[in-house]
Structures are given as C-alpha cells and as structure tokens.
Design a protein around this motif. Structure first.
Motif, short mmCIF file in Angstrom:
data_model
loop_
_atom_site.label_atom_id
_atom_site.label_comp_id
_atom_site.label_asym_id
_atom_site.label_seq_id
_atom_site.Cartn_x
_atom_site.Cartn_y
_atom_site.Cartn_z
N ALA A 5 29.45 51.89 23.50
CA ALA A 5 30.72 51.19 23.51
C ALA A 5 30.62 49.98 24.42
O ALA A 5 30.10 50.06 25.51
N GLU A 6 31.17 48.87 23.95
CA GLU A 6 31.16 47.64 24.74
C GLU A 6 32.28 47.66 25.77
O GLU A 6 33.38 48.13 25.49
N VAL A 7 31.98 47.12 26.92
CA VAL A 7 32.99 46.98 27.97
C VAL A 7 33.65 45.62 27.78
O VAL A 7 32.96 44.61 27.67
N PRO A 8 34.98 45.57 27.66
CA PRO A 8 35.64 44.27 27.48
C PRO A 8 35.41 43.38 28.69
O PRO A 8 35.34 43.85 29.82
N SER A 9 35.26 42.08 28.41
CA SER A 9 35.04 41.15 29.52
C SER A 9 36.35 40.97 30.29
O SER A 9 37.44 41.08 29.73
N ARG A 10 36.20 40.68 31.54
CA ARG A 10 37.37 40.46 32.39
C ARG A 10 37.36 39.01 32.86
O ARG A 10 36.31 38.44 33.12
N LYS A 11 38.55 38.47 33.00
CA LYS A 11 38.70 37.11 33.52
C LYS A 11 39.60 37.18 34.74
O LYS A 11 40.54 37.96 34.79
N TYR A 12 39.26 36.38 35.71
CA TYR A 12 40.02 36.34 36.95
C TYR A 12 40.50 34.92 37.22
O TYR A 12 39.81 33.97 36.90
N LEU A 13 41.65 34.82 37.84
CA LEU A 13 42.16 33.54 38.31
C LEU A 13 42.27 33.65 39.82
O LEU A 13 43.04 34.47 40.33
N ILE A 14 41.50 32.84 40.51
CA ILE A 14 41.49 32.87 41.98
C ILE A 14 42.11 31.58 42.47
O ILE A 14 41.70 30.48 42.08
N THR A 15 43.13 31.72 43.32
CA THR A 15 43.76 30.55 43.91
C THR A 15 43.66 30.64 45.42
O THR A 15 43.48 31.71 45.99
N CYS A 16 43.78 29.49 46.05
CA CYS A 16 43.68 29.42 47.51
C CYS A 16 44.75 28.51 48.06
O CYS A 16 45.04 27.45 47.50
N SER A 17 45.35 28.93 49.15
CA SER A 17 46.25 28.08 49.94
C SER A 17 45.87 28.32 51.40
O SER A 17 45.26 29.33 51.73
N PHE A 18 46.24 27.38 52.25
CA PHE A 18 45.81 27.45 53.64
C PHE A 18 46.89 26.77 54.48
O PHE A 18 47.14 25.58 54.33
N PHE A 19 47.55 27.54 55.33
CA PHE A 19 48.59 26.95 56.18
C PHE A 19 48.48 27.50 57.59
O PHE A 19 47.79 28.48 57.84
N GLU A 20 49.16 26.82 58.50
CA GLU A 20 49.22 27.31 59.88
C GLU A 20 50.66 27.25 60.35
O GLU A 20 51.46 26.47 59.84
N ILE A 21 50.96 28.10 61.30
CA ILE A 21 52.24 28.05 62.00
C ILE A 21 51.91 27.63 63.43
O ILE A 21 51.23 28.35 64.15
N TYR A 22 52.35 26.43 63.79
CA TYR A 22 52.05 25.87 65.10
C TYR A 22 53.36 25.39 65.70
O TYR A 22 54.07 24.60 65.08
#
Length: 88
Positions: free
Chosen positions: A1-18
């Motif tokens: 049996a074939e394993v279905p392919s998986r797709k991922y969406l990776i996002t990035c944000s970067f903040f600071e509290i100063y």
C-alpha cells in the motif's frame, strides 16, 4: 500500500517586546516618529491570540529561515547595562 504524500506550510514571524512595545523584527519601522506605537496584541474568536500587522512569511528552505533569523536578530533593540554589555 502506498503512503499518501504530505505537504506542509511553514511560516515564520519574529517580534520582540522591548519596554512594553511590540516590534516586528522582520519588517522594522523605518519611520522613527512611529516607533513608539508598536504593534497590538488582539484576540480572535477562532484563531486565538495574535499580533496585529505582524509580518508572517512562508519558509521554503533552511537557508531562507536562517536568513530571516539573522535579519530579525540584527533588528533587535539592544543596549548595554551595568551587568551586561549587550542586554536586550
């Protein structure tokens, strides 16, 4: 049996509290007159808590993520204190 392919969406944000002000480190405010305002924390009934107007970028490689982290780190607010020469 074939394993279905998986797709991922990776996002990035970067903040600071100063000094109790939230700043987007991937999209810094270049207008020094607007710097004091910062970004706002909001709550959405479905999505939950988020930072309004925070840039969120799609990451498709380790190199792109590394570059974003370097950009964000370089945009951090740092100054020296008596205890630490590069305190944030």
């Amino acid at each position: 049996a074939e394993v279905p392919s998986r797709k991922y969406l990776i996002t990035c944000s970067f903040f600071e509290i100063y000094n109790e002000v939230i700043q987007d480190l991937l999209n810094p405010c270049l207008d020094k007159n607007k710097m004091g305002a910062g970004l706002q924390v909001k709550e959405h009934p479905v999505l939950g808590i988020y930072v309004k107007d925070l840039m969120e970028m799609v990451v498709d490689s380790a190199e792109k993520l590394t570059g974003m982290m370097e950009t964000g780190t370089n945009n951090r607010a740092v100054s020296s204190t008596q205890m630490n020469s590069v305190s944030s």
